[in-house]
Design a protein around this motif. Structure first.
Motif, PDB file in Angstrom:
ATOM      1  N   VAL A 104      49.640  40.671  46.620  1.00 37.16           N
ATOM      2  CA  VAL A 104      49.829  39.419  45.894  1.00 37.16           C
ATOM      3  C   VAL A 104      50.260  38.234  46.916  1.00 37.16           C
ATOM      4  N   PHE A 105      51.070  38.463  47.931  1.00 35.60           N
ATOM      5  CA  PHE A 105      51.478  37.736  48.962  1.00 35.60           C
ATOM      6  C   PHE A 105      50.038  37.375  49.893  1.00 35.60           C
ATOM      7  N   GLY A 107      47.281  37.478  48.864  1.00 36.93           N
ATOM      8  CA  GLY A 107      46.490  36.800  48.132  1.00 36.93           C
ATOM      9  C   GLY A 107      46.711  35.255  48.131  1.00 36.93           C
ATOM     10  N   TYR A 108      48.026  34.878  48.071  1.00 36.29           N
ATOM     11  CA  TYR A 108      48.685  33.671  47.957  1.00 36.29           C
ATOM     12  C   TYR A 108      48.337  32.863  49.427  1.00 36.29           C
ATOM     13  N   LEU A 109      48.469  33.746  50.564  1.00 37.98           N
ATOM     14  CA  LEU A 109      48.472  33.134  51.914  1.00 37.98           C
ATOM     15  C   LEU A 109      46.819  32.933  52.103  1.00 37.98           C
ATOM     16  N   TYR A 111      44.653  32.094  49.986  1.00 40.07           N
ATOM     17  CA  TYR A 111      44.361  30.795  49.151  1.00 40.07           C
ATOM     18  C   TYR A 111      44.962  29.447  49.918  1.00 40.07           C
ATOM     19  N   LEU A 112      46.089  29.593  50.163  1.00 38.85           N
ATOM     20  CA  LEU A 112      46.993  28.354  50.707  1.00 38.85           C
ATOM     21  C   LEU A 112      46.358  28.073  52.111  1.00 38.85           C
ATOM     22  N   GLU A 115      42.823  26.549  51.889  1.00 39.34           N
ATOM     23  CA  GLU A 115      43.088  25.117  51.509  1.00 39.34           C
ATOM     24  C   GLU A 115      43.685  24.300  52.258  1.00 39.34           C
TER      25      GLU A 115
END
Length: 179
Positions: A104-105, A107-109, A111-112, A115
């Motif tokens: 999950v971490f 995945g967030y990295l 995306y972020l 972006e």
């Protein structure tokens, strides 16, 4: 399995790239020390401001790519003593949960990182070398993507071989290809 071999090839390339980056960082910092202290002491005035910037950007790439490769070999920092002191089923559940949380971490990295890289990287250049900061900012999402692929590969190896996720190590045959 083809996916595992592909990810292991990516990791071999990453390890070779990390070795090259480390060599360039070492030479860059050596040159900076040589110019700053030795040449200055000899009253030779030179300036190589790009060496510090190059070393910094290579270090950023090394952190993200090196961390992703460490996922494949299950060598990230962990409290293994806790996992091994619990009953086997609870230890497996805890370690699996930790890996899923790591996914999950990542995945967030991912995306972020994309972006930020796409919104900021194209508009900025590095102050000394003048390279697009996109080249630096992409280290985060690329490292996160490689880390995610490595976590998936780790799960494939452990669960297809019916292994114990609590005892994954470099000695396992699944990881011999990285040596």
């Amino acid at each position: 399995m083809g996916f595992v071999r592909l990810v292991d090839r990516l990791n071999r390339f990453a390890v070779i790239s990390l070795s090259a980056a480390f060599a360039v960082m070492t030479l860059s910092i050596f040159l900076q020390v040589l110019v700053r202290f030795v040449f200055t002491a000899m009253d030779i005035r030179l300036s190589v401001p790009w060496t510090e910037e190059l070393a910094r950007y290579l270090m950023i790439w090394s952190v993200f790519i090196g961390g992703a490769v460490a996922v494949r070999t299950d060598k990230l920092i962990a409290l293994e003593v806790l996992i091994h002191s619990l009953p086997a089923s609870l230890g497996k559940a805890l370690k699996t949960g930790a890996h899923l949380l790591t996914m999950v971490f990542f995945g967030y990295l991912l995306y972020l990182g994309f972006e930020f890289a796409l919104n900021q990287g194209g508009r900025q250049t590095s102050p000394v070398m003048g390279i697009p900061m996109l080249a630096v900012y992409l280290s985060m999402p690329i490292g996160a993507l490689l880390g995610t692929l490595n976590l998936i590969t780790l799960f494939i190896n452990v669960f297809l071989k019916k292994g114990d996720i609590r005892f994954v190590s470099m000695e396992d045959e699944a990881y011999e290809s990285l040596d």
